[in-house]
Every structure is written in C-alpha cells, then in structure tokens.
Design an enzyme around this catalytic site. Structure first.
Site, PDB file in Angstrom:
ATOM      1  N   ASP A 153      42.336  26.116 137.710  1.00 47.24           N
ATOM      2  CA  ASP A 153      43.400  25.357 138.343  1.00 47.24           C
ATOM      3  C   ASP A 153      44.685  26.202 138.310  1.00 47.24           C
ATOM      4  OD1 ASP A 153      44.232  22.506 139.368  1.00 47.24           O
ATOM      5  OD2 ASP A 153      45.675  22.937 137.769  1.00 47.24           O
TER       6      ASP A 153
ATOM      7  N   HIS B 261      36.324  19.005 140.313  1.00 47.23           N
ATOM      8  CA  HIS B 261      37.411  19.889 139.882  1.00 47.23           C
ATOM      9  C   HIS B 261      37.420  20.154 138.379  1.00 47.23           C
ATOM     10  CE1 HIS B 261      41.281  21.873 140.121  1.00 47.23           C
ATOM     11  NE2 HIS B 261      41.741  21.081 139.167  1.00 47.23           N
TER      12      HIS B 261
END
Length: 319
Positions: free
Chosen positions: A104, A295
C-alpha cells in the site's frame, strides 16, 4: 497465532520511530514497510516466518503511526522525509542495505526510495503496490477522473475532514476498512462509489464477522493505536501526493535492482493489471498474483504471501 516482537524506539532523522526486530542479527536484512491505515503489526503473520528462515526482519511503524513520533504539519510527511526516516533507521541498525518490502503506501514509499536511494537496496518487493511511471497529470486530477470529488484521496486533502469522520469510531472504522473484497468479475461495477470511503463509512452499520478479513483481537490493536495518534498524521501521506509527483519530475524511473511484484487478484484499488508497466521499468523483475485475495494481503493470504516471499528471497538473497 504467531508471536509479535516487542517494539524498540530508535532515533532517526530527528524523530523516534517504533520498530519491531526479529531474526538473527547477521541475517540478510528485510525492511517491511506498511501502508494506511496500518501499522508494523500488519506484518504479524510474516515476521516470525521470515525470521525463522534466517532473515533479519525490521518492521517499523512509519512516522505518524502507532508507537512512532507524529510530527505536526503536512510537510513533515513528504516522500524525501519518509525515505530519510527509513535510511536513517538502517544506519542506526548498522545496515548499509536491505531488501525493502512495501505494501500500500509502504509500497509507494519503497518504489520511490528505490529510485532516490538505490544504494540502500539489495532488492525490492512490492505487495499489491506496483512500480509505476510518473503520470502526465497531478495525481489528484487523475483521482478526480476516477471517482469524482468524493474520491477518498480528494476528500483526504482537507486537513481535519477525514479525521472528523473517523475519530471516535475506531472500532467501527476497522470493521469497515477490513471488509472482504468484492468478488471477481464485479470490480468495475463498484466504481466510483467504492472510492468514496468517508461517505461509505458515514452510512456503515456494521457487517458480519465472516465478511471481515481481520479478526476482532487484531482489529483491536489497530483501534487502540489510532485512538492514541488520531488519523491525521497518517493521512498526511495522502496530502503529499501532488507534491511528491512534482518532486519526481525528471527522476529516472527505471530500476536495475532485483524486483518482485506480488499482486492480489481482487484488490480493486491496485488491480494486478497495474503491474503491466513494470517490465518496461524494471530490468530484473518477477511477478506473482494471489488468487481470490483483496487489498489486505498479509491478513487475507498469509501462507501464500509467505511462500512467494521465501521462494524469491531464498533464490536471490539467501539468509
């Protein structure tokens, strides 16, 4: 569940950051860099496995997060400062280089560092976050085209707004943000609303545990940390998107370092197709995609992620 090492506070770049260390001090260093809204704790399921394989694992809370110092001001979170914290940490620990592993925002920082501080790298691993060329337009303009004015990154630009939405509701926020990913074949159907994180959270009324990818006891660690720091310091990373884009003008984005990119099939913000740029930018690159994973890869698919990490590391950088 795996043990999580006790943190140490280490001085670097004019602040102190909280760092979790594991594995033999003589092992190949691995620097694990987390994203938002996360912590070094996000690597909980990787640290003991990597340390057990003989690697020296270094997992910091970034500035503005968890047990690390949280300086005030947006300018304190620009890309050069974030990189300097991490190279200073390597200095403090006596390491000239490491394999950097970023997820991320940690991936954004890591790929930028690979361009700006290549001499501090043995290799680089992106988890979900690929290495991308510099766009022709400022990032906020691109995000506006994707999601309109309610795109979370645009809403994050105004200091105080996102903080007012999230703070005081930390437990609910982490149940919301760690939700299961949309199913395959449906990703495009969720845009642009899926990018409207503050608006989505304001109408959030909870969800069953089976639709949350992080267990309650682990979410509680995040909630407690953010109750102490607030959300503003970490969100300052997003408030530097355009400034960082300006900074990278004229910087050579090509990398000769050994690179591994591990994508997640169901990551709607960072889909595997974004890694399509990388063969043109990375001279020495390998790729993997974890199927059925969204994610939050370190929580959703820890065994698969650890297997890809160790396979590549043991071939390229034996402990």
């Amino acid at each position: 569940m795996t043990d999580f090492p006790t943190p140490q506070r280490i001085a670097t770049n004019g602040i102190e950051i909280s760092v979790h260390l594991a594995g033999p001090e003589t092992g190949q260093p691995l620097l694990l860099v987390h994203g938002w809204p996360e912590l070094a704790y996000s690597w909980k399921n990787q640290i003991s496995v990597l340390a057990g394989a003989g690697y020296r694992v270094i997992a910091p809370d970034l500035r503005g997060f968890g047990g690390s110092d949280c300086p005030g001001g947006v300018d304190a979170y620009d890309i050069d400062t974030m990189i300097a914290d991490l190279t200073g940490l390597l200095d403090a620990l006596g390491h000239d280089k490491a394999v950097w592993v970023g997820h991320d925002w940690g991936g954004i920082i890591t790929w930028h560092a690979a361009m700006l501080a290549a001499d501090r790298f043995d290799g680089v691993i992106g988890v979900n976050t690929p290495h991308l060329p510099r766009g022709a337009q400022a990032p906020t303009e691109a995000f506006r085209e994707i999601g309109g004015e309610d795109h979370y990154i645009l809403r994050f630009q105004a200091p105080g707004y996102a903080e007012s939405v999230f703070e005081g509701k930390e437990d609910e926020f982490f149940a919301f943000i760690f939700g299961s990913p949309p199913k395959i074949g449906k990703l495009e159907d969720y845009f642009p609303d899926i990018t409207h994180i503050p608006a989505q959270f304001e109408s959030f009324n909870g969800r069953p545990e089976k639709r949350i990818v992080v267990k309650p006891e682990d979410r509680a660690v995040y909630a407690e940390a953010y109750r102490k720091t607030g959300f503003g310091p970490g969100i300052n990373l997003y408030r530097n998107f355009d400034a960082n884009w300006q900074r990278m003008g004229g910087v050579d984005h090509r990398l000769s370092l050994p690179c591994l990119m591990i994508s997640a099939e169901l990551d709607f913000m960072l889909p595997p197709k974004l890694a399509g740029w990388m063969p043109a930018l990375c001279k020495d690159s390998e790729f993997a995609v974890i199927e059925g994973c969204g994610h939050w890869t370190m929580w959703e698919a820890p065994d698969e992620l650890n297997a890809y990490l160790l396979d590549w590391l043991e071939r390229r950088f034996p402990a």
